[in-house]
Design a protein around this motif. Structure first.
Motif, short mmCIF file in Angstrom:
data_model
loop_
_atom_site.label_atom_id
_atom_site.label_comp_id
_atom_site.label_asym_id
_atom_site.label_seq_id
_atom_site.Cartn_x
_atom_site.Cartn_y
_atom_site.Cartn_z
N ALA A 44 0.84 -1.07 0.44
CA ALA A 44 0.01 -0.33 -0.07
C ALA A 44 0.77 1.60 -0.35
O ALA A 44 0.80 2.35 -0.17
CB ALA A 44 -0.73 -0.18 1.41
N VAL A 121 0.55 2.73 5.43
CA VAL A 121 -0.88 1.61 6.13
C VAL A 121 -0.30 2.32 7.99
O VAL A 121 -1.41 2.01 8.03
CB VAL A 121 0.38 0.52 5.90
CG1 VAL A 121 0.25 -0.85 6.85
CG2 VAL A 121 0.30 -0.03 4.62
N SER A 124 -2.63 5.00 8.66
CA SER A 124 -4.10 4.76 8.21
C SER A 124 -5.08 4.04 10.16
O SER A 124 -5.50 3.86 10.34
CB SER A 124 -4.79 4.22 6.97
OG SER A 124 -4.38 2.75 6.72
N GLN A 125 -4.37 3.15 9.86
CA GLN A 125 -3.89 1.47 11.15
C GLN A 125 -4.45 2.29 12.43
O GLN A 125 -5.14 2.45 13.27
CB GLN A 125 -3.44 0.49 11.34
CG GLN A 125 -3.60 -0.30 10.19
CD GLN A 125 -2.52 -1.60 9.91
OE1 GLN A 125 -1.32 -1.55 11.05
NE2 GLN A 125 -2.91 -2.14 9.18
N GLU A 130 -7.65 0.82 10.43
CA GLU A 130 -8.35 0.15 8.88
C GLU A 130 -6.83 0.43 8.50
O GLU A 130 -6.33 1.64 8.07
CB GLU A 130 -9.42 1.21 8.36
CG GLU A 130 -11.03 0.90 9.01
CD GLU A 130 -12.23 1.30 8.42
OE1 GLU A 130 -11.61 1.84 7.52
OE2 GLU A 130 -13.33 1.29 9.29
N GLN A 131 -7.19 -0.54 7.45
CA GLN A 131 -5.68 -0.51 5.92
C GLN A 131 -6.34 0.31 5.34
O GLN A 131 -7.62 1.39 5.30
CB GLN A 131 -6.19 -1.73 5.46
CG GLN A 131 -5.75 -3.25 6.41
CD GLN A 131 -4.48 -3.16 6.65
OE1 GLN A 131 -3.48 -2.09 5.54
NE2 GLN A 131 -3.72 -3.47 7.51
N GLN A 134 -9.72 1.01 2.88
CA GLN A 134 -10.57 0.24 3.11
C GLN A 134 -11.32 1.99 3.99
O GLN A 134 -12.43 2.18 4.17
CB GLN A 134 -11.00 -0.46 4.68
CG GLN A 134 -10.51 -1.99 4.13
CD GLN A 134 -10.20 -2.58 5.76
OE1 GLN A 134 -9.88 -2.07 7.06
NE2 GLN A 134 -10.78 -3.76 5.33
#
Length: 159
Positions: A44, A121, A124-125, A130-131, A134
């Motif tokens: 990602a 990554v 966002s987490q 979330e990934q 998403q």
């Protein structure tokens, strides 16, 4: 007349030769290190989602300045009195050698401040639990804001 032409030619070629030497000796090794770091980053980060790329390019149309600062982290210029000159040279070489996709990958893999970072990554987490694939448009906008304005929180909300 001939010596005058040689003098002018020398004055014009000398800066180009200096730039070429700087490119080969300083910029290219750091670019290689950044490519290695991107190759080891999560997928990602290597190829950011279209939503993230669109939001970033909408809010920051010119990716060269920010990606230049991230590239310059590879070399310690903190003791240099000529930091502005280094930044100018790196900006020109960044614009010359890197594509927008490479600049996006650099920003996605290295551009997030602590505690969210260093990459898309983790950010966002941390921010949403979330990934990146998403997240909706408003969440992507919030992630781009984190890049542009930095994090004010000292801890990760979804840790």
């Amino acid at each position: 007349m001939k010596s005058w032409l040689i003098c002018v030619a020398t004055l014009l070629l000398l800066p180009l030769l200096a730039l070429a030497a700087y490119d080969v000796c300083v910029f290219q090794p750091a670019r290689l290190d950044m490519r290695i770091a991107i190759a080891h980053a999560p997928a990602a980060d290597r190829v950011p989602s279209p939503g993230f790329a669109a939001q970033l390019q909408m809010q920051t149309p010119d990716l060269v300045p920010y990606s230049t600062r991230l590239l310059m982290r590879q070399v310690d210029f903190s003791t240099s009195r000529y930091w502005g000159l280094h930044y100018f040279l790196w900006s020109q070489l960044n614009a010359l050698h890197l594509s927008d996709d490479e600049r996006l990958a650099i920003i996605a893999s290295q551009g997030f401040p602590a505690p969210y970072g260093p990459d898309l990554v983790h950010a966002s987490q941390c921010a949403f639990g979330e990934q990146p694939d998403q997240l909706d448009s408003s969440d992507m906008t919030a992630l781009v804001w984190l890049i542009r304005d930095g994090a004010r929180q000292k801890t990760c909300p979804h840790a």
